[in-house]
Design a protein around this motif. Structure first.
Motif, mmCIF file in Angstrom:
data_model
loop_
_atom_site.group_PDB
_atom_site.id
_atom_site.type_symbol
_atom_site.label_atom_id
_atom_site.label_comp_id
_atom_site.label_asym_id
_atom_site.label_seq_id
_atom_site.Cartn_x
_atom_site.Cartn_y
_atom_site.Cartn_z
ATOM 1 N N HIS A 140 65.419 106.594 136.547
ATOM 2 C CA HIS A 140 66.367 106.104 137.555
ATOM 3 C C HIS A 140 67.765 106.596 137.177
ATOM 4 C CE1 HIS A 140 63.544 103.102 139.378
ATOM 5 N NE2 HIS A 140 62.961 103.283 138.195
ATOM 6 N N TYR A 141 68.403 107.273 138.124
ATOM 7 C CA TYR A 141 69.732 107.858 137.889
ATOM 8 C C TYR A 141 70.714 107.223 138.872
ATOM 9 C CZ TYR A 141 73.376 111.473 138.568
ATOM 10 O OH TYR A 141 74.562 112.147 138.721
ATOM 11 N N TYR A 142 71.790 106.642 138.333
ATOM 12 C CA TYR A 142 72.802 105.971 139.163
ATOM 13 C C TYR A 142 74.136 106.702 138.975
ATOM 14 C CZ TYR A 142 69.376 102.146 138.887
ATOM 15 O OH TYR A 142 68.241 101.385 138.930
ATOM 16 N N SER A 143 74.796 107.018 140.086
ATOM 17 C CA SER A 143 76.077 107.730 139.974
ATOM 18 C C SER A 143 76.962 107.450 141.175
ATOM 19 C CB SER A 143 75.844 109.241 139.853
ATOM 20 O OG SER A 143 77.069 109.932 139.827
ATOM 21 N N ASP A 144 78.279 107.399 140.915
ATOM 22 C CA ASP A 144 79.250 107.259 142.004
ATOM 23 C C ASP A 144 79.376 108.554 142.798
ATOM 24 O OD1 ASP A 144 79.811 104.701 141.303
ATOM 25 O OD2 ASP A 144 81.597 105.173 140.134
ATOM 26 N N ARG A 145 79.025 109.670 142.165
ATOM 27 C CA ARG A 145 79.234 110.989 142.767
ATOM 28 C C ARG A 145 77.945 111.486 143.394
ATOM 29 N NH1 ARG A 145 82.364 109.764 138.969
ATOM 30 N NH2 ARG A 145 84.500 110.493 138.856
ATOM 31 N N ARG A 146 77.994 111.715 144.681
ATOM 32 C CA ARG A 146 76.799 112.149 145.392
ATOM 33 C C ARG A 146 76.630 113.664 145.276
ATOM 34 N NH1 ARG A 146 79.225 108.100 147.243
ATOM 35 N NH2 ARG A 146 78.186 106.248 148.053
ATOM 36 N N GLY A 147 75.374 114.079 145.299
ATOM 37 C CA GLY A 147 75.087 115.505 145.333
ATOM 38 C C GLY A 147 75.005 116.180 143.983
ATOM 39 N N LEU A 148 75.181 115.425 142.877
ATOM 40 C CA LEU A 148 75.140 116.042 141.547
ATOM 41 C C LEU A 148 73.831 115.770 140.816
ATOM 42 C CD1 LEU A 148 78.761 115.285 140.271
ATOM 43 C CD2 LEU A 148 77.893 117.387 141.289
ATOM 44 N N VAL A 189 65.498 108.370 142.017
ATOM 45 C CA VAL A 189 64.349 108.130 141.146
ATOM 46 C C VAL A 189 63.589 109.449 140.997
ATOM 47 C CG1 VAL A 189 62.262 106.782 140.740
ATOM 48 C CG2 VAL A 189 64.190 105.759 141.968
ATOM 49 N N PHE A 190 63.467 109.921 139.747
ATOM 50 C CA PHE A 190 62.725 111.138 139.442
ATOM 51 C C PHE A 190 61.370 110.768 138.838
ATOM 52 C CE2 PHE A 190 67.169 112.448 139.040
ATOM 53 C CZ PHE A 190 67.185 113.658 139.728
ATOM 54 N N LEU A 191 60.336 111.494 139.234
ATOM 55 C CA LEU A 191 59.047 111.404 138.554
ATOM 56 C C LEU A 191 59.020 112.507 137.502
ATOM 57 C CD1 LEU A 191 56.169 110.268 138.251
ATOM 58 C CD2 LEU A 191 55.426 111.950 139.962
#
Length: 670
Positions: A140-148, A189-191
């Motif tokens: 699970h990856y959480y970020s304020d910056r979209r598209g990265l 979410v990456f598998l």
């Protein structure tokens, strides 16, 4: 930070060359270099990535993935490899501890983060990993910056291959936006699936080791007597029943026994817990002065003495923890379910200003950093924490002292060490700025040097100028055959008498600018100008067999160019006379102040006589110049014998045109 932009520049230069980077930065409108610890706007990085996609013709996700892999290598080269390598013994542990690494770096380097470098007021990306039964993981990856998000597979893939010798595939299985404390946050979410990488030698070793293990099992079973085996099995079963009652296979039991020395047996490690806790409540609260215990409803059940002193409200047991604190990291709602979801992350709490004592309201709020431990038997959460303080300045701002922190707490050492490190970083920043200033000054100096050299080479031949720069003496050189040209303006004396000086200057400048351009077109050397006289030579200072043709073509260009220059008196095009002679000369530098490269010999005198005895708008040739040109596709007419001052009778000619070259070719036009 400039660290990211420097990495991006390094990637482009290394893989696509300096020219591509120069084109990229010019289109993006950014500077050529970046200071490592200087904060730059996000727009600069995004602009560089956008222009890179367009120039390279590659989709953004591929550029970001490649950048991610390169960024990992760049971090290693920058000295972070040992720090990264020790995060975990496998990929799961590595990812699980990334947030802790970011937290540490934010203390030491004001958030120079592994996955993206953001200043402290910005929010770092956060990671949470879950194991699946089939061996895969959900990241699970959480970020304020979209598209990265596409940077993540690049970095994780490079780290997995380098540190754990496994190849991974990562695909996005879910992408949402979640409302958090700081606003909408991208949640990807990456598998993650893993494949070990074996060389041919390793594959052979692996297969042979499987056979070895099987043989070892039989050998150990044969060596151990049935009585010893039963004793060992019973001992391990008895010991494990009270702690972790897990059913073990026959071989797993044997594997837990290791033969050591002369028949001594060493069992696998199992922790020992006392039947009752041998510490009283008072000692616990004093020894861990910043801990807190709260239940599912966030009601405080217990708190350390130091946190009670700073937040007196905690002395009232049963109050709700979220009334006095907010969660700064990870950015999740203040609920027990959210905390349990991120229980492997480090939690940062911040005190609420409105709930603090009056004396604290003018100070910066206190932050606590630590881990959450869920106590299943009590259905409560234990928060083991310490004050989040980076420097002595932050300690003083909150009017706290080193003595307020427990002696066993490494925060004390961290504050003192970090103070020294910040001083070293500031010195490093100053050196880096000075280095950048010197680089810019050096660049400007190089530009000025080129201008100076261009001016010098316009006055002297390049090899002569270089010799003079090196302090060498320039010897005069003899040239057995060259072609000299002189020209002047017809009735120049009368024009000067009837015009303002500035008009004369403008007229000559207009004419000489065109003549100077023609010297470059036909590769002849301009010797000098005196008033309206213009002198060039072919075959000097570099001897060439085509010296006469070059000067002849230059002379034809002069006649054409002069027609475009206006006589300031009559308003008509001016007329010039041109004289050419071929012969030997001696050339050298004369004088030390304003040195000039001069020609000497009778050839110069005769060329001057050809000009002075010439006809307006005509090119006057001596017989030696004619001999050089008569078989070179030039149209030449005979003038005949004329009386030349100081030389007597001479047979001369007029050059009319070049039979094979057009006017545009003569003038150097496209």
């Amino acid at each position: 930070y400039g660290f990211i932009n420097t990495c991006l520049k390094s990637l482009v230069v290394e893989k696509y060359g300096e020219e591509t980077w120069e084109k990229l930065r010019l289109q993006a409108g950014v500077q050529d270099s970046f200071l490592t610890f200087e904060v730059y706007k996000d727009e600069i990085t995004m602009q560089l990535i956008d222009k890179a996609c367009k120039i390279l013709g590659v989709p953004a996700d591929m550029v970001l993935r490649e950048f991610g892999g390169y960024f990992f290598e760049f971090c290693k080269r920058s000295g972070y490899d040992r720090m990264l390598r020790t995060l975990g013994g496998n990929l799961y542990e590595f990812i699980e501890n990334l947030d802790a690494l970011h937290s540490y770096l934010s203390l030491s380097y004001e958030a120079i983060l592994f996955f993206f470098v953001f200043p402290q007021e910005m929010n770092a990306p956060s990671f949470r990993v879950e194991k699946n039964e089939d061996g895969s993981m959900h990241l699970h990856y959480y970020s304020d910056r979209r598209g990265l998000c596409h940077i993540v597979p690049g970095i994780i893939g490079a780290a997995a291959l380098d540190f754990f010798n496994i190849e991974i595939s990562m695909e996005i299985v879910n992408q949402t936006e979640e409302e958090e404390r700081t606003g909408k946050k991208e949640h990807i979410v990456f598998l993650v699936t893993q494949t070990p990488v074996f060389s041919y030698k390793e594959r052979n070793e692996f297969s042979s080791s499987q056979q070895y293990l099987a043989d070892s099992e039989k050998q150990i079973e044969n060596q151990l007597s049935k009585e010893d085996l039963e004793k060992a099995k019973n001992a391990i079963r008895d010991r494990g029943s009270s702690v972790c009652p897990v059913k073990k296979s026959h071989w797993k039991t044997i594997r837990g026994i290791i033969t050591l020395g002369k028949g001594k047996l060493l069992r696998g490690f199992d922790p020992v817990y006392p039947k009752s806790l041998w510490i009283d409540t008072k000692t616990f609260c004093n020894g861990l002065p910043f801990h807190m215990v709260f239940d599912k409803e966030l009601r405080v059940k217990q708190a350390g003495v130091s946190i009670q002193k700073i937040v007196p409200g905690l002395q009232t047991m049963g109050i709700c923890l979220d009334h006095y604190f907010t969660i700064v990291h990870p950015e999740v709602p203040f609920t027990i379910s959210s905390i349990q979801k991120f229980i492997n992350s480090q939690f940062v709490f911040q005190t609420r200003r409105e709930m603090m004592p009056e004396s604290w309201k003018q100070r910066p709020m206190l932050e606590l950093r630590g881990q959450m431990i869920w106590m299943e038997s009590l259905q409560c959460m234990l928060y083991l924490c310490s004050p989040l303080l980076r420097t002595l300045h932050e300690l003083e701002e909150r009017q706290m002292h080193i003595a307020d922190i427990a002696p066993h707490d490494v925060t004390r050492d961290l504050i003192l060490l970090n103070q020294q490190r910040l001083a070293e970083m500031e010195l490093s920043n100053q050196l880096e700025r000075k280095k950048e200033e010197l680089r810019i000054l050096s660049k400007h100096l190089e530009e000025e040097k080129k201008k100076t050299e261009a001016l010098l080479y316009a006055m002297l031949p390049q090899h002569v100028a270089n010799q003079l720069k090196e302090g060498k003496r320039v010897e005069a050189g003899e040239f057995k055959e060259c072609t000299v040209l002189f020209s002047d303006v017809v009735t120049f004396t009368n024009i000067c008498a009837q015009c303002e000086p500035i008009q004369i200057v403008l007229m000559l400048n207009s004419m000489y600018l065109q003549f100077d351009r023609l010297t470059t077109v036909h590769d002849v050397y301009k010797v000098e100008t005196i008033g309206d006289a213009y002198m060039v030579v072919g075959g000097v200072p570099v001897p060439v067999p085509t010296h006469a043709e070059r000067v002849a073509n230059f002379a034809l260009g002069m006649i054409i160019a002069a027609k475009g220059v206006q006589n300031p008196v009559s308003g008509n095009p001016i007329q010039i006379r041109v004289g050419i002679h071929t012969g030997p000369v001696l050339a050298g530098v004369v004088g030390e102040k304003m040195p000039r490269y001069c020609l000497f010999g009778d050839t110069v005198n005769i060329a001057s006589r050809m000009e002075s005895h010439g006809v307006p708008s005509k090119i006057h040739l001596s017989s030696s110049a004619y001999q050089c040109l008569k078989y070179k596709n030039f149209e030449i007419t005979e003038r005949g014998e004329i009386e030349v001052k100081g030389k007597g009778k001479m047979h001369t000619y007029f050059l009319i045109r070049n039979k094979t070259a057009t006017e545009n070719e003569i003038m150097g036009r496209p």
